[in-house]
Structures are given as structure tokens and as C-alpha cells.
Design a protein around this motif. Sequence first.
Motif, PDB file in Angstrom:
ATOM      1  N   ALA A  95      -1.969  12.866   3.969  1.00  0.00           N
ATOM      2  CA  ALA A  95      -1.488  13.919   3.076  1.00  0.00           C
ATOM      3  C   ALA A  95      -2.599  14.858   2.645  1.00  0.00           C
ATOM      4  O   ALA A  95      -2.406  15.678   1.772  1.00  0.00           O
ATOM      5  CB  ALA A  95      -0.833  13.296   1.849  1.00  0.00           C
ATOM      6  N   GLY A  96      -3.775  14.729   3.239  1.00  0.00           N
ATOM      7  CA  GLY A  96      -4.861  15.629   2.893  1.00  0.00           C
ATOM      8  C   GLY A  96      -6.173  14.894   2.761  1.00  0.00           C
ATOM      9  O   GLY A  96      -6.222  13.660   2.719  1.00  0.00           O
ATOM     10  N   MET A  97      -7.226  15.698   2.744  1.00  0.00           N
ATOM     11  CA  MET A  97      -8.575  15.144   2.691  1.00  0.00           C
ATOM     12  C   MET A  97      -9.469  16.120   1.949  1.00  0.00           C
ATOM     13  O   MET A  97      -9.305  17.331   2.077  1.00  0.00           O
ATOM     14  CB  MET A  97      -9.073  14.944   4.132  1.00  0.00           C
ATOM     15  CG  MET A  97     -10.352  14.185   4.256  1.00  0.00           C
ATOM     16  SD  MET A  97     -10.925  14.007   5.983  1.00  0.00           S
ATOM     17  CE  MET A  97      -9.499  13.431   6.845  1.00  0.00           C
ATOM     18  N   PHE A 107      -5.960  11.152   1.296  1.00  0.00           N
ATOM     19  CA  PHE A 107      -4.711  10.872   0.595  1.00  0.00           C
ATOM     20  C   PHE A 107      -3.606  10.533   1.589  1.00  0.00           C
ATOM     21  O   PHE A 107      -3.573  11.064   2.706  1.00  0.00           O
ATOM     22  CB  PHE A 107      -4.303  12.096  -0.240  1.00  0.00           C
ATOM     23  CG  PHE A 107      -5.367  12.518  -1.203  1.00  0.00           C
ATOM     24  CD1 PHE A 107      -5.505  11.886  -2.429  1.00  0.00           C
ATOM     25  CD2 PHE A 107      -6.256  13.539  -0.876  1.00  0.00           C
ATOM     26  CE1 PHE A 107      -6.507  12.271  -3.322  1.00  0.00           C
ATOM     27  CE2 PHE A 107      -7.255  13.931  -1.761  1.00  0.00           C
ATOM     28  CZ  PHE A 107      -7.373  13.291  -2.984  1.00  0.00           C
ATOM     29  N   PHE A 108      -2.657   9.679   1.117  1.00  0.00           N
ATOM     30  CA  PHE A 108      -1.578   9.209   1.989  1.00  0.00           C
ATOM     31  C   PHE A 108      -0.244   9.250   1.261  1.00  0.00           C
ATOM     32  O   PHE A 108      -0.182   9.129   0.040  1.00  0.00           O
ATOM     33  CB  PHE A 108      -1.860   7.768   2.442  1.00  0.00           C
ATOM     34  CG  PHE A 108      -3.152   7.643   3.168  1.00  0.00           C
ATOM     35  CD1 PHE A 108      -3.251   7.972   4.511  1.00  0.00           C
ATOM     36  CD2 PHE A 108      -4.301   7.241   2.504  1.00  0.00           C
ATOM     37  CE1 PHE A 108      -4.464   7.895   5.173  1.00  0.00           C
ATOM     38  CE2 PHE A 108      -5.513   7.157   3.159  1.00  0.00           C
ATOM     39  CZ  PHE A 108      -5.593   7.483   4.500  1.00  0.00           C
ATOM     40  N   THR A 109       0.821   9.391   2.059  1.00  0.00           N
ATOM     41  CA  THR A 109       2.181   9.335   1.530  1.00  0.00           C
ATOM     42  C   THR A 109       2.967   8.285   2.308  1.00  0.00           C
ATOM     43  O   THR A 109       2.573   7.864   3.405  1.00  0.00           O
ATOM     44  CB  THR A 109       2.909  10.690   1.666  1.00  0.00           C
ATOM     45  OG1 THR A 109       2.997  11.038   3.044  1.00  0.00           O
ATOM     46  CG2 THR A 109       2.205  11.784   0.893  1.00  0.00           C
ATOM     47  N   ALA A 114       3.741   9.806  -3.017  1.00  0.00           N
ATOM     48  CA  ALA A 114       2.295   9.604  -2.909  1.00  0.00           C
ATOM     49  C   ALA A 114       2.093   8.093  -2.838  1.00  0.00           C
ATOM     50  O   ALA A 114       2.614   7.355  -3.660  1.00  0.00           O
ATOM     51  CB  ALA A 114       1.585  10.186  -4.124  1.00  0.00           C
ATOM     52  N   ALA A 115       1.356   7.641  -1.834  1.00  0.00           N
ATOM     53  CA  ALA A 115       1.286   6.192  -1.607  1.00  0.00           C
ATOM     54  C   ALA A 115      -0.127   5.649  -1.533  1.00  0.00           C
ATOM     55  O   ALA A 115      -0.311   4.454  -1.339  1.00  0.00           O
ATOM     56  CB  ALA A 115       2.042   5.833  -0.331  1.00  0.00           C
ATOM     57  N   VAL A 134      -6.837   2.338  -1.906  1.00  0.00           N
ATOM     58  CA  VAL A 134      -5.751   1.804  -2.725  1.00  0.00           C
ATOM     59  C   VAL A 134      -4.450   2.342  -2.152  1.00  0.00           C
ATOM     60  O   VAL A 134      -4.282   3.555  -2.020  1.00  0.00           O
ATOM     61  CB  VAL A 134      -5.894   2.215  -4.209  1.00  0.00           C
ATOM     62  CG1 VAL A 134      -4.731   1.668  -5.032  1.00  0.00           C
ATOM     63  CG2 VAL A 134      -7.227   1.755  -4.771  1.00  0.00           C
ATOM     64  N   LEU A 135      -3.551   1.419  -1.803  1.00  0.00           N
ATOM     65  CA  LEU A 135      -2.258   1.799  -1.240  1.00  0.00           C
ATOM     66  C   LEU A 135      -1.141   1.134  -2.026  1.00  0.00           C
ATOM     67  O   LEU A 135      -1.282  -0.005  -2.485  1.00  0.00           O
ATOM     68  CB  LEU A 135      -2.145   1.334   0.217  1.00  0.00           C
ATOM     69  CG  LEU A 135      -3.055   1.992   1.241  1.00  0.00           C
ATOM     70  CD1 LEU A 135      -2.954   1.265   2.576  1.00  0.00           C
ATOM     71  CD2 LEU A 135      -2.699   3.460   1.404  1.00  0.00           C
TER      72      LEU A 135
END
Length: 149
Positions: A95-97, A107-109, A114-115, A134-135
Motif C-alpha cells: 500500500a506504499g513505501m 505499508f500493507f492492506t 490497513a493491515a 506488524v501485521l
Amino acid sequence: MIERGLALSVAVASLLVTVGCSAGTDAAACPSPSPAPAAESALMPEGLAFDQVGTVTHVVSSDGHVTVQAVTDKPIDEVTVLIQDAVTAAGYRPAGMDNEGFEAEVFFTAGDYAAGQALVRRSDCEGRWDVELVLVEPGTVPTTSPSPS
């Protein structure tokens, strides 16, 4: 005259201490990172492997989140991409860096949510980076978007 010599000696000594502390720790003096115990590694989400990223040193699962700590000696630009690949393989989406050269966040989704986030920072050991990922645990994220009323 003695006071001036003493003051100069104190100034030089404090300068040497300051330089020694700010120069970082020599990589040769740093021990190899200790891998996390198998019981901790088993807490990582299915499909998440950090083999290409670095050494996983600690994993904890708490309140629907899993936190993975690791150490790597790969360049920050490379490690951010490797983290993205590893987390994507576990079913999350990038989801971005944000990479500032001395610190980076990835970042992750999962679905519309948002995950997670990975934070990469310089280690106290020169040439190494500390990674904290952290997930949201896979089973805690809704699989569909809420329907409009």
C-alpha cells in the motif's frame, strides 16, 4: 596555567568519548543475530518467509496482531522490496513505501483495510538494519467490504 591544561585535557577526553559513541559499533564487534525459537517462528502468518530479508530474531502474537523482528545486512533499498515481496506472498497487498535512506516504512492492506507496516531502521551495528513488521493476523480482517444500508 595548570587550570588551562586541565581544561584542555578534559575537553580532549570528552571529544574522544563523544566521537567514540557517535561513530557506531564496528560490525566485527557485533555478534551474529540469534534466530527466533521455532515456537515463535511458527506464529508468523502462513506464506510469510523472511529468508531473503534477514534473520528473524523474535515473533510475538498479541491482540490480533503478529510482530516480527529481524536483522539484515542488505541495503535499505533492497530490503524494503524484499519485505514487500515476503508480505505479499502471505496474502497482503502493498500500500506504499516511504524510504528516507536512514529509515524506511512499508505499508500493507488486506481487502479494504490497513493491515500492517514494516519499519526499517539503522542498527547499532554498522552495516545492519533492524526490521519490525506488524501485521493484522489474517483471520481477523473482514474478507468483504461492508454493504451499504
